[in-house]
Scaffold this active site. Structure first.
Site, PDB file in Angstrom:
ATOM      1  N   ASP A 148      -7.395   1.983   8.131  1.00 53.06           N
ATOM      2  CA  ASP A 148      -6.005   2.397   7.887  1.00 53.06           C
ATOM      3  C   ASP A 148      -5.767   3.802   8.417  1.00 53.06           C
ATOM      4  O   ASP A 148      -4.976   4.558   7.872  1.00 53.06           O
ATOM      5  CB  ASP A 148      -5.692   2.307   6.383  1.00 53.06           C
ATOM      6  CG  ASP A 148      -4.223   2.545   6.094  1.00 53.06           C
ATOM      7  OD1 ASP A 148      -3.425   2.507   7.045  1.00 53.06           O
ATOM      8  OD2 ASP A 148      -3.870   2.800   4.927  1.00 53.06           O
ATOM      9  N   HIS A 176       4.451   7.187   9.716  1.00 49.74           N
ATOM     10  CA  HIS A 176       5.635   7.112   8.837  1.00 49.74           C
ATOM     11  C   HIS A 176       6.916   7.551   9.533  1.00 49.74           C
ATOM     12  O   HIS A 176       7.822   8.047   8.879  1.00 49.74           O
ATOM     13  CB  HIS A 176       5.436   7.959   7.573  1.00 49.74           C
ATOM     14  CG  HIS A 176       4.348   7.470   6.672  1.00 49.74           C
ATOM     15  ND1 HIS A 176       4.090   8.045   5.453  1.00 49.74           N
ATOM     16  CD2 HIS A 176       3.456   6.443   6.811  1.00 49.74           C
ATOM     17  CE1 HIS A 176       3.065   7.403   4.878  1.00 49.74           C
ATOM     18  NE2 HIS A 176       2.667   6.433   5.690  1.00 49.74           N
ATOM     19  N   GLU A 191       0.836  -1.197   0.000  1.00 51.54           N
ATOM     20  CA  GLU A 191       0.000   0.000   0.000  1.00 51.54           C
ATOM     21  C   GLU A 191       0.872   1.247   0.000  1.00 51.54           C
ATOM     22  O   GLU A 191       0.599   2.223  -0.695  1.00 51.54           O
ATOM     23  CB  GLU A 191      -0.927   0.007   1.235  1.00 51.54           C
ATOM     24  CG  GLU A 191      -1.978   1.116   1.219  1.00 51.54           C
ATOM     25  CD  GLU A 191      -1.578   2.380   1.969  1.00 51.54           C
ATOM     26  OE1 GLU A 191      -2.352   3.330   1.971  1.00 51.54           O
ATOM     27  OE2 GLU A 191      -0.462   2.417   2.538  1.00 51.54           O
ATOM     28  N   GLU A 192       1.935   1.210   0.815  1.00 57.86           N
ATOM     29  CA  GLU A 192       2.736   2.430   1.047  1.00 57.86           C
ATOM     30  C   GLU A 192       3.338   3.017  -0.235  1.00 57.86           C
ATOM     31  O   GLU A 192       3.306   4.233  -0.416  1.00 57.86           O
ATOM     32  CB  GLU A 192       3.810   2.184   2.108  1.00 57.86           C
ATOM     33  CG  GLU A 192       3.264   1.920   3.521  1.00 57.86           C
ATOM     34  CD  GLU A 192       2.473   3.092   4.111  1.00 57.86           C
ATOM     35  OE1 GLU A 192       2.337   4.128   3.455  1.00 57.86           O
ATOM     36  OE2 GLU A 192       1.963   2.949   5.239  1.00 57.86           O
TER      37      GLU A 192
END
Lengths: 472, 472
Positions: free
Chosen positions: A365, A434, A337-338
């Site tokens: 998410d 992140h 996904e990232e």
């Protein structure tokens, strides 16, 4: 949570739409007049939803949390394309079977594999200072000797546009856009490098996309435009962005030295599908999902270990509780996904011919803090049904309509599928997102267990209703 | 803020005393019956204190803040024994003269000079992971090849005592004491290495002394006991301490590899004294102080750039406003506070014969957030006078009696001198303390200016009263 560049571009358009839809929300909320029969049917689930919530909150959800802890501590960060991600996928497959659910399959695809090898930044002028950086996914490297260049601090793309090319050429552009919202501020990370390169910049450093910092840089995806020189690009901390802004304002020349080395190729990875087959309409599906990959810093516990785990848990716990709904419940652990919803895009492509069978699609998410409700996309009637179901989860009954539920599932919602993402008390989500701070420390067993219970019970009702969720 | 080991040892004793004195506070507060003449005299200062506060808040304090900003951004971290610290002292001397106050002197002394050269920690088992560390001041180095050893996680000195030597020998002890208060938890940082070494540990890693973390290690002073093997010692993050605790609890063996290289010698530094000579009793002094050195991470903006700056500002602004009190106001910029109040100790030794001339001693070293009042040490009558003066600063009129006001001035207070430290809204102080997060970002111009106005106006009244502050 990550955002496809495509979606980012859509976002500014959406922000206007949101304003309008909020009016629409009020209208459809006022006008929710479901058939009495349907209301009665929904109400008839109250015992079973209470039972699921209670069993999960006090028992199974706590066991699940300890499995989640073990998963996170065993694998830690799980970046796209790495062996550790594949091992973590194997682990989840085995865990599914261990819990008595054998209907687990994977779909292979090619994913980006970008590796952070070495990076450092030092301020040479006006004085020596280490500058913490965190390169953005897909950034190119500097030359081996690094880059030594003057800095120009720029607040916005508008200011970049207005600044003459000579003031930028050969310089490192520091984008110092203060956090407004993730959607509004992330463009400097995702698009900044190419925009600065077009004006001759040799690298970009971007103020981390966060409202709060203890000197923590935040990474994330970025994308180069075609036919534009690719320059190295990384996050700096809020503190260093402010420092360079102050130094520039005081008329001082800032010189930085950057060394950034990364490696890029592609690898194979897998979307993982866990099915609890429907007992009446097995071909119809309610999808619950989260992504199993993470960035390469922290533990990927919040983004998206928690969301992946509570979604995986839905078919598992319903199977344990012998609650088989009419439709199939499919948990999807998205991969990659990232770097840009790679797993979800591949899934959409592969299953495009059978979208009509997806009754509802869900994603968690944006944190698994205390659950609050759902952000719902779909027809007014779809939203009315969700609203009616949520009544029995009070106080977890908040309902919003941002037009942008989740990240992976947005590309499905754009195809007209109704869907929802989990609303939760995630005010601090972007403090950790992140960064090295995305660890199990931000999680709480009670909250995660409550999210899991809500998620499973809600999905069960939707998958078991006599009526399909109506589309637009 | 730093704490001498000596003081740390005293602390556990004090904690009991605090409980008792809080009772005492109530008593003396009820019984504050100052002479009517003194009350009237104090009240007569109301116009001048309002004037000082107002001038500083709206004008001079803002200019001072910009000078503070320039100072912090120019020098950044200013560790004991470094050239940058000496340059920053020269800068403050020049700034004093630039503001028209020439009575600035320095007193030279020898200070520790401990240099962080290189440090890294990697988890080898159960899986590879970088562990952020920050060596403690005065830590010895590892051998060049580093240390590879098993970890044992220990919660407390009690648990260490109870654990048999064989379980500790040859291991890295991770002290995982959760933050209770700085005073209570800092003992693991300051004394942990020698306590673990006595049981055969080869290194210690200590959970950072903070109630909140975004993966930020916090350094600080530590001290080896005599005749105990000196082992390397460093901070780890709250997150990694929790991780290792969970791993150990799950029965997994943890192996770390540490490389830590430091250099230690001594250098010359200076305490800096800025005097505004008294117009009636120049030999008598009110001291206002903060330390100019910092740790080698972050900018040392909060600890103690802010406190140093507002203290330096007291004689400067009073001189500018042509407000010369009866007694001398001496601002002291302590050097080498962080390695253990080295500057303050040297000053005390050198001025021991003239302590009778110190009427009152003040320190700001716990933040310059929104000011609240004072933590006061001294006789009941001294505290009553302070309380009476604070009335005109309402709402900055909180008064406490912790028995431990400040850090540098504690050694003076122990000699019977009355004194006070600044109370302020510093709930987040230890989030940033001794970490990369101690930057100008935690400061706010309005708060610092308000602290500065209060600090100057209060010191002025005390230095100008007809009566000396009575001792015990």
């Amino acid at each position: 949570m990550e955002i496809l560049l495509k979606i980012i571009i859509i976002l500014s358009a959406i922000s206007t739409v949101i304003v309008n839809t909020s009016v629409v929300i009020n209208r459809w909320e006022d006008e929710c007049e479901l058939e009495a029969e349907l209301v009665a049917e929904i109400a008839s689930y109250e015992n079973v939803t209470k039972r699921i919530m209670e069993e999960v909150r006090t028992n199974y959800g706590r066991t699940m949390y300890h499995e989640y802890e073990r998963f996170i501590d065993k694998f830690g960060a799980r970046p796209s394309g790495t062996e550790v991600l594949e091992s973590s996928i194997d682990h989840m497959i085995n865990l599914t079977k261990y819990h008595g659910l054998d209907d687990v399959t994977t779909e292979e695809l090619e994913v980006p594999h970008w590796v952070r090898i070495y990076e450092s930044a030092k301020m040479y002028q006006p004085h020596m200072k280490n500058i913490a950086i965190l390169g953005f996914g897909s950034s190119v490297s500097t030359l081996p000797q690094g880059i030594t260049a003057e800095v120009i601090v720029i607040n916005s793309f508008d200011e970049l546009e207005k600044t003459d090319r000579k003031s930028i050429e050969g310089k490192i552009v520091v984008f110092d856009a203060h956090y407004v919202s993730y959607g509004k501020t992330v463009i400097y990370r995702s698009q900044g490098a190419s925009k600065a390169a077009k004006k001759g910049a040799v690298a970009t450093l971007v103020r981390s996309i966060t409202p709060f910092s203890i000197y923590s840089p935040h990474t994330g995806a970025q994308s180069y435009e075609n036919n534009v020189t690719q320059i190295p690009t990384a996050a700096i901390t809020v503190e260093d962005a402010d420092l360079m802004r102050r130094l520039q304002d005081s008329g001082v020349t800032i010189v930085l030295h950057l060394k950034m080395f990364y490696r890029s190729d592609t690898k194979k990875s897998r979307n993982t599908l866990v099915d609890l087959k429907g007992n009446l309409y097995p071909e119809k599906q309610v999808i619950v999902s989260g992504h199993i990959d993470s960035w390469d810093v922290g533990q990927g516990a919040m983004d998206d270990g928690g969301g992946m785990m509570i979604s995986w848990f839905v078919p598992v716990i319903l199977n344990t509780l012998k609650l088989k709904p009419k439709r199939t419940i499919r948990a999807i652990l998205w991969t990659a996904e990232e770097p840009g919803l790679i797993g979800a895009q591949e899934y959409l492509k592969k299953h495009l011919h059978e979208l009509d069978n997806i009754n509802f699609i869900m994603e968690s998410d944006e944190g698994t803090f205390k659950p609050l409700g759902l952000d719902v996309a779909g027809s007014p009637k779809a939203r009315c049904i969700v609203k009616e179901v949520l009544k029995q989860f009070t106080p977890i009954n908040k309902i919003t309509n941002s037009g942008y539920p989740g990240s992976d599932i947005v590309i499905f919602v754009e195809k007209g599928l109704p869907g929802a993402s989990l609303l939760n008390e995630n005010e601090r989500y972007f403090w950790y997102h992140h960064s090295e701070g995305d660890t199990l420390n931000v999680q709480n067993i009670d909250n995660v267990a409550e999210c899991a219970g809500f998620w499973a019970a809600f999905a069960y009702v939707i998958a078991d209703l006599s009526m399909d969720i109506p589309r637009q």
